[in-house]
Design an enzyme around this catalytic site. Structure first.
Site, PDB file in Angstrom:
ATOM      1  N   LYS A 183       0.863  -1.184   0.000  1.00 16.91           N
ATOM      2  CA  LYS A 183       0.000   0.000   0.000  1.00 16.91           C
ATOM      3  C   LYS A 183       0.896   1.230   0.000  1.00 16.91           C
ATOM      4  CE  LYS A 183      -1.714   2.737   2.943  1.00 16.91           C
ATOM      5  NZ  LYS A 183      -1.691   4.015   2.177  1.00 16.91           N
ATOM      6  N   GLY A 235       7.016   5.409   8.144  1.00 19.52           N
ATOM      7  CA  GLY A 235       6.199   6.615   8.206  1.00 19.52           C
ATOM      8  C   GLY A 235       6.372   7.316   9.529  1.00 19.52           C
ATOM      9  N   SER A 236       5.361   8.051   9.919  1.00 19.43           N
ATOM     10  CA  SER A 236       5.441   8.860  11.130  1.00 19.43           C
ATOM     11  C   SER A 236       5.366   8.008  12.385  1.00 19.43           C
ATOM     12  CB  SER A 236       4.317   9.897  11.147  1.00 19.43           C
ATOM     13  OG  SER A 236       3.072   9.266  11.396  1.00 19.43           O
ATOM     14  N   ALA A 239       1.626   7.344  13.362  1.00 22.06           N
ATOM     15  CA  ALA A 239       1.021   6.242  12.611  1.00 22.06           C
ATOM     16  C   ALA A 239       1.626   4.912  13.039  1.00 22.06           C
ATOM     17  CB  ALA A 239       1.206   6.457  11.112  1.00 22.06           C
ATOM     18  N   GLY A 240       2.923   4.914  13.343  1.00 23.81           N
ATOM     19  CA  GLY A 240       3.586   3.697  13.777  1.00 23.81           C
ATOM     20  C   GLY A 240       3.006   3.152  15.071  1.00 23.81           C
ATOM     21  N   CYS A 291      13.771  11.061   6.790  1.00 24.15           N
ATOM     22  CA  CYS A 291      13.719  10.887   8.247  1.00 24.15           C
ATOM     23  C   CYS A 291      15.088  10.863   8.906  1.00 24.15           C
ATOM     24  CB  CYS A 291      12.947   9.617   8.593  1.00 24.15           C
ATOM     25  SG  CYS A 291      13.550   8.144   7.747  1.00 24.15           S
ATOM     26  N   GLU A 388      10.107  16.476  14.614  1.00 25.34           N
ATOM     27  CA  GLU A 388      10.587  16.322  13.254  1.00 25.34           C
ATOM     28  C   GLU A 388       9.911  17.359  12.354  1.00 25.34           C
ATOM     29  OE1 GLU A 388      11.573  12.553  10.421  1.00 25.34           O
ATOM     30  OE2 GLU A 388       9.576  12.593  11.325  1.00 25.34           O
TER      31      GLU A 388
END
Length: 480
Positions: A183, A235-236, A239-240, A291, A388
């Protein structure tokens, strides 16, 4: 090359492009001139189920997990060759899709994905890739430690380096014998089609690679699907955490590569010319949308002003402009959301008493551009120092001694990357004290043959190297 509007109308499952169940669409806007660049399916639970069932069938009954390591290695090499033939078109599409300068897209979308596939093809030929023999510790004899294909893997990948981030998961997953559902991020749903088309062109067994585009709810449905055995996410951190909670509730393993707020520590004897050459890339590459970038620069108090002056000159020297121009170093940020977030953080830093330097580069008349900015005088506990930014913004902090430097570097909930500049022996001593998953001496260049990942809010698990392969394998001990 530039593209007109591209409409991705289907999902890819079982080796075919299929009409989706969902009617909803993701609409894409150029970050350069705001024109509509296309759209893609915003997949729903039924679309996810279609893709997972195809991957499940391929794993449970297809040839892929039952092939020898040498056979799978051959397929990975053929896939790499086919993707290489499409590299120029893929690079151009990534630049159009997310505004990534072509000078960055060429290595990240046109070279590294191919290298990832070939690396894991070669790694599969190592004797310990799928099986080891160990001497027993408490009784005579040996034990076979067998590394078996894990199952169906959900790969949820980000927009900032969409091709390389995909293959860093896809290559070891396929090498391990797992099947996958990919995805992509909603900001970059188009370029992933090259993987599907390449797999079809070489005749890869159906269902080994499946793709569903969509947003957060699509990802949630994928993680929660009972047919998924493993989750790989980049990802962020926010979200993680959500993915970790969903996966944990099902006792489903998850590898999470999340955010960072990495520090470059300059020792008193650091070669500032070399430092600036390194930070030009390691602090600003991809317009700060990476990142692992060095977003904090820590300098001896006596050298603070000189380093700041050099960083300001560096920021003003960076070429900001049209991402399709090979000379451009910094392009636009990917979207209005990211632009507003970065601009807001910079404005709040100034309101909190920090000093903003540079930030005055000439910018194109349209586009989500932010001029590269140097921040000084921020409090180490402030938002700009702790969060970040994901834009071309670097904060500078003075330290009094090495203990202070290490404390500043470790004053973060993140721990993804870092670097130390100076005498190599002293720099190594300092690097050992920084709590981070990877750190460089006089530069930062991670190698594919070494594990990569973070401490704290920077994630769980490691990618790259054989650790990446192990993410998609189960372990069986056979005692003899």
């Amino acid at each position: 090359m530039s593209y007109g509007a591209i409409e991705q109308e289907e999902i890819f499952a079982g080796g075919e492009w299929l009409t989706p169940h969902a009617a909803a669409r993701i609409e894409l806007e150029s970050p350069v001139d705001f024109r509509r660049t296309g759209g893609a399916v915003d997949g729903d639970e039924r679309d996810v189920d279609t893709a997972v069932r195809a991957a499940r069938e391929a794993f449970d009954h297809g040839p892929w997990p039952r092939m020898s390591p040498e056979e799978r290695a051959g397929w990975l090499e053929r896939l790499a060759d086919e993707i290489e033939r499409r590299a120029d078109a893929t690079v151009s599409l990534v630049t159009t899709e997310i505004g990534q300068p072509v000078s960055i897209a060429r290595p990240w979308a046109g070279i590294r994905p191919i290298a990832h596939l070939r690396f894991y093809a070669q790694l599969l030929r190592r004797p310990d890739a799928v099986e080891e023999v160990r001497e027993n510790a408490m009784r005579p004899g040996t034990t076979i430690v067998q590394h078996e294909p894990l199952g169906v893997a959900a790969l949820i990948v980000p927009w900032n380096h969409p091709q390389a981030s995909t293959t860093l998961k896809l290559a070891p997953a396929l090498a391990a014998g797992s099947t996958v559902v990919v995805k992509p991020a909603p900001e970059s749903p188009l370029d992933i089609s090259n993987m599907a088309e390449a797999s079809t062109a070489i005749g890869m067994p159906p269902g080994v690679i499946n793709i569903v585009t969509g947003g957060r709810e699509t990802g949630r449905a994928l993680v929660q699907h009972p047919g998924v055995d493993k989750v790989g996410f980049t990802g962020s951190s926010a979200a993680g955490r959500d993915i970790a909670a969903q996966a944990g509730a099902q006792l489903k393993p998850a590898t999470l590569e999340l955010g960072g707020k990495s520090a470059a520590i300059l020792l008193g004897d650091a070669d500032l010319d070399a430092v600036m050459g390194a930070l030009r890339v390691s602090s600003f590459e991809n317009t700060g949308q990476t990142c692992a970038l060095m977003a904090r620069v820590l300098v001896p108090r006596a050298a603070h002003d000189e380093v700041v002056d050099r960083l300001v000159a560096l920021a003003r020297d960076l070429r900001v402009g049209d991402p399709s121009d090979p000379a451009t170093e910094l392009g636009p940020l990917v979207s209005r959301r990211i632009h507003d977030r970065v601009s807001g953080m910079v404005s709040r830093a100034a309101a909190d008493g920090a000093t903003l330097l540079a930030g005055d580069s000439d910018l194109p008349d349209t586009g989500y551009y932010v001029a590269p900015t140097i921040v000084t005088g921020a409090v180490p506990s402030s938002e700009i120092a702790q969060e970040e930014v994901f834009g071309p913004v670097v904060s500078v902090f003075a330290y009094d001694d090495l203990d202070d430097a290490v404390a500043l570097a470790n004053n973060s909930r993140y721990g993804l990357a870092g670097s130390v500049f100076g005498d190599p022996d002293e720099a190594l001593s300092v690097a050992r004290r920084v709590r981070t998953g990877s750190i460089g001496i006089n530069g930062y260049k991670p190698d594919l043959n070494t594990p990569y990942g973070g401490y704290g809010d920077s994630g769980l698990g490691r990618e790259f190297a054989i650790e990446g392969l192990r993410n998609f394998q189960e372990v069986k001990s056979i005692w003899r």
